[in-house]
Design a protein around this motif. Sequence first.
Motif, PDB file in Angstrom:
ATOM      1  N   GLY A  93       0.769  -1.239   0.000  1.00 27.37           N
ATOM      2  CA  GLY A  93       0.000   0.000   0.000  1.00 27.37           C
ATOM      3  C   GLY A  93       0.797   1.285   0.000  1.00 27.37           C
ATOM      4  N   TYR A  94       2.103   1.183  -0.208  1.00 28.22           N
ATOM      5  CA  TYR A  94       2.943   2.384  -0.239  1.00 28.22           C
ATOM      6  C   TYR A  94       3.378   2.631  -1.680  1.00 28.22           C
ATOM      7  CZ  TYR A  94       3.015   1.683   4.806  1.00 28.22           C
ATOM      8  OH  TYR A  94       2.639   1.512   6.118  1.00 28.22           O
ATOM      9  N   SER A  95       2.607   3.447  -2.373  1.00 25.58           N
ATOM     10  CA  SER A  95       2.830   3.672  -3.806  1.00 25.58           C
ATOM     11  C   SER A  95       4.192   4.310  -4.061  1.00 25.58           C
ATOM     12  CB  SER A  95       1.738   4.578  -4.368  1.00 25.58           C
ATOM     13  OG  SER A  95       1.861   5.883  -3.793  1.00 25.58           O
ATOM     14  N   LEU A  96       4.625   4.240  -5.318  1.00 24.44           N
ATOM     15  CA  LEU A  96       5.899   4.863  -5.686  1.00 24.44           C
ATOM     16  C   LEU A  96       5.865   6.362  -5.417  1.00 24.44           C
ATOM     17  CD1 LEU A  96       6.685   2.993  -9.036  1.00 24.44           C
ATOM     18  CD2 LEU A  96       7.728   2.615  -6.793  1.00 24.44           C
ATOM     19  N   ASP A  97       4.707   6.973  -5.632  1.00 22.95           N
ATOM     20  CA  ASP A  97       4.556   8.401  -5.369  1.00 22.95           C
ATOM     21  C   ASP A  97       4.722   8.702  -3.873  1.00 22.95           C
ATOM     22  OD1 ASP A  97       3.773  11.167  -6.090  1.00 22.95           O
ATOM     23  OD2 ASP A  97       2.001  10.708  -4.876  1.00 22.95           O
ATOM     24  N   LEU A  98       4.122   7.851  -3.051  1.00 25.98           N
ATOM     25  CA  LEU A  98       4.222   8.028  -1.601  1.00 25.98           C
ATOM     26  C   LEU A  98       5.672   7.808  -1.141  1.00 25.98           C
ATOM     27  CD1 LEU A  98       2.713   8.663   0.972  1.00 25.98           C
ATOM     28  CD2 LEU A  98       2.074   6.236   1.163  1.00 25.98           C
ATOM     29  N   GLN A  99       6.333   6.832  -1.733  1.00 27.63           N
ATOM     30  CA  GLN A  99       7.744   6.583  -1.402  1.00 27.63           C
ATOM     31  C   GLN A  99       8.605   7.796  -1.736  1.00 27.63           C
ATOM     32  OE1 GLN A  99       9.299   2.740  -2.863  1.00 27.63           O
ATOM     33  NE2 GLN A  99       7.203   1.962  -2.836  1.00 27.63           N
ATOM     34  N   GLN A 100       8.300   8.446  -2.864  1.00 25.01           N
ATOM     35  CA  GLN A 100       9.036   9.644  -3.260  1.00 25.01           C
ATOM     36  C   GLN A 100       8.846  10.753  -2.231  1.00 25.01           C
ATOM     37  OE1 GLN A 100      11.405   8.531  -5.784  1.00 25.01           O
ATOM     38  NE2 GLN A 100      11.148  10.743  -5.998  1.00 25.01           N
ATOM     39  N   ARG A 101       7.628  10.881  -1.731  1.00 23.11           N
ATOM     40  CA  ARG A 101       7.351  11.915  -0.736  1.00 23.11           C
ATOM     41  C   ARG A 101       8.084  11.626   0.586  1.00 23.11           C
ATOM     42  NH1 ARG A 101       1.003  12.499  -0.833  1.00 23.11           N
ATOM     43  NH2 ARG A 101       1.052  10.835  -2.378  1.00 23.11           N
ATOM     44  N   TYR A 102       8.136  10.350   0.947  1.00 23.15           N
ATOM     45  CA  TYR A 102       8.892   9.972   2.149  1.00 23.15           C
ATOM     46  C   TYR A 102      10.367  10.334   1.999  1.00 23.15           C
ATOM     47  CZ  TYR A 102       4.925   7.163   3.887  1.00 23.15           C
ATOM     48  OH  TYR A 102       3.699   6.737   4.354  1.00 23.15           O
ATOM     49  N   LYS A 103      10.897  10.138   0.800  1.00 25.52           N
ATOM     50  CA  LYS A 103      12.311  10.461   0.558  1.00 25.52           C
ATOM     51  C   LYS A 103      12.534  11.974   0.597  1.00 25.52           C
ATOM     52  CE  LYS A 103      12.820   7.726  -3.156  1.00 25.52           C
ATOM     53  NZ  LYS A 103      13.506   7.109  -4.329  1.00 25.52           N
ATOM     54  N   LYS A 104      11.621  12.721   0.012  1.00 23.94           N
ATOM     55  CA  LYS A 104      11.748  14.190   0.027  1.00 23.94           C
ATOM     56  C   LYS A 104      11.666  14.734   1.446  1.00 23.94           C
ATOM     57  CE  LYS A 104      10.129  15.345  -4.623  1.00 23.94           C
ATOM     58  NZ  LYS A 104       9.034  15.935  -5.424  1.00 23.94           N
ATOM     59  N   SER A 105      10.874  14.063   2.279  1.00 28.06           N
ATOM     60  CA  SER A 105      10.733  14.490   3.679  1.00 28.06           C
ATOM     61  C   SER A 105      11.838  13.923   4.561  1.00 28.06           C
ATOM     62  CB  SER A 105       9.367  14.056   4.226  1.00 28.06           C
ATOM     63  OG  SER A 105       8.317  14.591   3.456  1.00 28.06           O
ATOM     64  N   GLN A 106      12.764  13.207   3.944  1.00 32.10           N
ATOM     65  CA  GLN A 106      13.926  12.612   4.638  1.00 32.10           C
ATOM     66  C   GLN A 106      13.548  11.602   5.722  1.00 32.10           C
ATOM     67  OE1 GLN A 106      16.672  15.732   5.862  1.00 32.10           O
ATOM     68  NE2 GLN A 106      17.534  15.813   3.803  1.00 32.10           N
ATOM     69  N   TRP A 107      12.490  10.853   5.443  1.00 30.10           N
ATOM     70  CA  TRP A 107      12.191   9.702   6.289  1.00 30.10           C
ATOM     71  C   TRP A 107      12.984   8.492   5.796  1.00 30.10           C
ATOM     72  CZ3 TRP A 107      10.058  10.110  10.843  1.00 30.10           C
ATOM     73  CH2 TRP A 107       9.187  11.161  11.108  1.00 30.10           C
ATOM     74  N   PHE A 108      13.153   8.435   4.492  1.00 29.66           N
ATOM     75  CA  PHE A 108      13.891   7.339   3.871  1.00 29.66           C
ATOM     76  C   PHE A 108      14.841   7.888   2.825  1.00 29.66           C
ATOM     77  CE2 PHE A 108       9.966   5.401   5.385  1.00 29.66           C
ATOM     78  CZ  PHE A 108      10.439   4.250   6.016  1.00 29.66           C
ATOM     79  N   GLU A 109      15.837   7.054   2.459  1.00 35.00           N
ATOM     80  CA  GLU A 109      16.738   7.416   1.370  1.00 35.00           C
ATOM     81  C   GLU A 109      16.965   6.180   0.498  1.00 35.00           C
ATOM     82  OE1 GLU A 109      20.888   8.124   2.611  1.00 35.00           O
ATOM     83  OE2 GLU A 109      20.219   7.637   4.655  1.00 35.00           O
ATOM     84  N   SER A 110      17.299   6.419  -0.745  1.00 35.37           N
ATOM     85  CA  SER A 110      17.514   5.329  -1.695  1.00 35.37           C
ATOM     86  C   SER A 110      18.944   4.808  -1.597  1.00 35.37           C
ATOM     87  CB  SER A 110      17.240   5.826  -3.115  1.00 35.37           C
ATOM     88  OG  SER A 110      17.556   4.823  -4.055  1.00 35.37           O
ATOM     89  N   ILE A 111      19.106   3.474  -1.724  1.00 35.17           N
ATOM     90  CA  ILE A 111      20.461   2.904  -1.817  1.00 35.17           C
ATOM     91  C   ILE A 111      20.623   2.152  -3.139  1.00 35.17           C
ATOM     92  CG2 ILE A 111      20.771   2.707   0.682  1.00 35.17           C
ATOM     93  CD1 ILE A 111      20.366  -0.400   0.209  1.00 35.17           C
ATOM     94  N   GLY A 112      19.832   2.556  -4.122  1.00 38.09           N
ATOM     95  CA  GLY A 112      19.873   1.902  -5.427  1.00 38.09           C
ATOM     96  C   GLY A 112      18.468   1.748  -5.952  1.00 38.09           C
ATOM     97  N   ALA A 113      18.364   1.356  -7.208  1.00 39.69           N
ATOM     98  CA  ALA A 113      17.052   1.212  -7.836  1.00 39.69           C
ATOM     99  C   ALA A 113      16.226   0.156  -7.105  1.00 39.69           C
ATOM    100  CB  ALA A 113      17.214   0.828  -9.302  1.00 39.69           C
ATOM    101  N   GLY A 114      15.112   0.580  -6.545  1.00 35.61           N
ATOM    102  CA  GLY A 114      14.191  -0.361  -5.913  1.00 35.61           C
ATOM    103  C   GLY A 114      14.488  -0.692  -4.466  1.00 35.61           C
ATOM    104  N   ALA A 115      15.337   0.103  -3.808  1.00 38.96           N
ATOM    105  CA  ALA A 115      15.681  -0.203  -2.427  1.00 38.96           C
ATOM    106  C   ALA A 115      15.813   1.072  -1.595  1.00 38.96           C
ATOM    107  CB  ALA A 115      16.978  -1.005  -2.365  1.00 38.96           C
ATOM    108  N   LEU A 116      15.200   1.068  -0.411  1.00 41.64           N
ATOM    109  CA  LEU A 116      15.242   2.205   0.496  1.00 41.64           C
ATOM    110  C   LEU A 116      15.755   1.761   1.862  1.00 41.64           C
ATOM    111  CD1 LEU A 116      11.621   3.642  -0.085  1.00 41.64           C
ATOM    112  CD2 LEU A 116      13.683   4.265  -1.320  1.00 41.64           C
ATOM    113  N   ILE A 117      16.290   2.714   2.610  1.00 37.62           N
ATOM    114  CA  ILE A 117      16.597   2.497   4.022  1.00 37.62           C
ATOM    115  C   ILE A 117      16.098   3.722   4.791  1.00 37.62           C
ATOM    116  CG2 ILE A 117      18.624   1.062   3.560  1.00 37.62           C
ATOM    117  CD1 ILE A 117      20.375   3.517   4.270  1.00 37.62           C
ATOM    118  N   ARG A 118      15.954   3.604   6.083  1.00 41.39           N
ATOM    119  CA  ARG A 118      15.614   4.779   6.891  1.00 41.39           C
ATOM    120  C   ARG A 118      16.718   5.814   6.737  1.00 41.39           C
ATOM    121  NH1 ARG A 118      12.382   3.156  12.189  1.00 41.39           N
ATOM    122  NH2 ARG A 118      11.793   1.025  11.675  1.00 41.39           N
TER     123      ARG A 118
END
Length: 256
Positions: A31-56
């Motif tokens: 239930g966490y769409s790609l758009d929502l994931q992008q917003r989480y990254k912009k808000s610095q809740w998460f960051e990308s470590i490569g295509a298709g992978a996030l970490i806090r």
Amino acid sequence: MSANKSSKLNRLLSSQPSGVVLCSSWLVEHGYSLDLQQRYKKSQWFESIGAGALIRYGDQVDYLGGVYAMQTQLELSLHPGGKTALGLQGKAHYLELSPKHAQLFGAQGEHVPLWFKKQDWSVNVKCTLSNFLPPEVGLTELSYKQFTVKVSNPARAIMECLYLAPKSQSLLEVYELMEGLNNLRPASVQQLLEVCSSIKVKRLFLYMADKANHDWVQYLDLNRVNLGSGKRAIVSNGVYITKYQITVPKELESME
């Protein structure tokens, strides 16, 4: 951020341990769409470590945090095996305290995600894909940081070492590891020997267990183990072991 979106983020943060990778595809399924994931990254809740992978954001994640994601989110059988599994379980005391290499095993045909292969984990991670043992047999849960991962139990780990030997794993080192395994469960060893498809691995395993004089060997039923037929030259110019029809290094046979 709306209260609904905030509670959704809180659910994610509370349900997943720190120190692990979150796969983007798995997040979408939950239930966490790609758009929502992008917003989480912009808000610095998460960051990308490569295509298709996030970490806090700011989290310290090592290769086991990646293994956790591959096992629990992508449902891959990839797991720490061989010497790495023994080291993680304290069964390889003479090995270096901060290993520079990590050995993973997985089933033939599995695809290791690009984000895992490209990430700098500060150790050299090697993945070996083989069906010489079924992916679900001989694994144990290991608690690490705030999560658990599946790793090879000691008996399976030794067999994985022998699978790599002698080309990429020293037989003498495997024997030294085998010497320390005096309390293996016969039932677990029996099961692994019965399902193992590598004649080389089974003969070497039994030869080393015999040589180490482990008590648990007497409880094995070798009538149920297919040891193949004919001779196997593990190395050239070695010593022939009649009982197991294998040729092993002279240095190994002469070890006390």
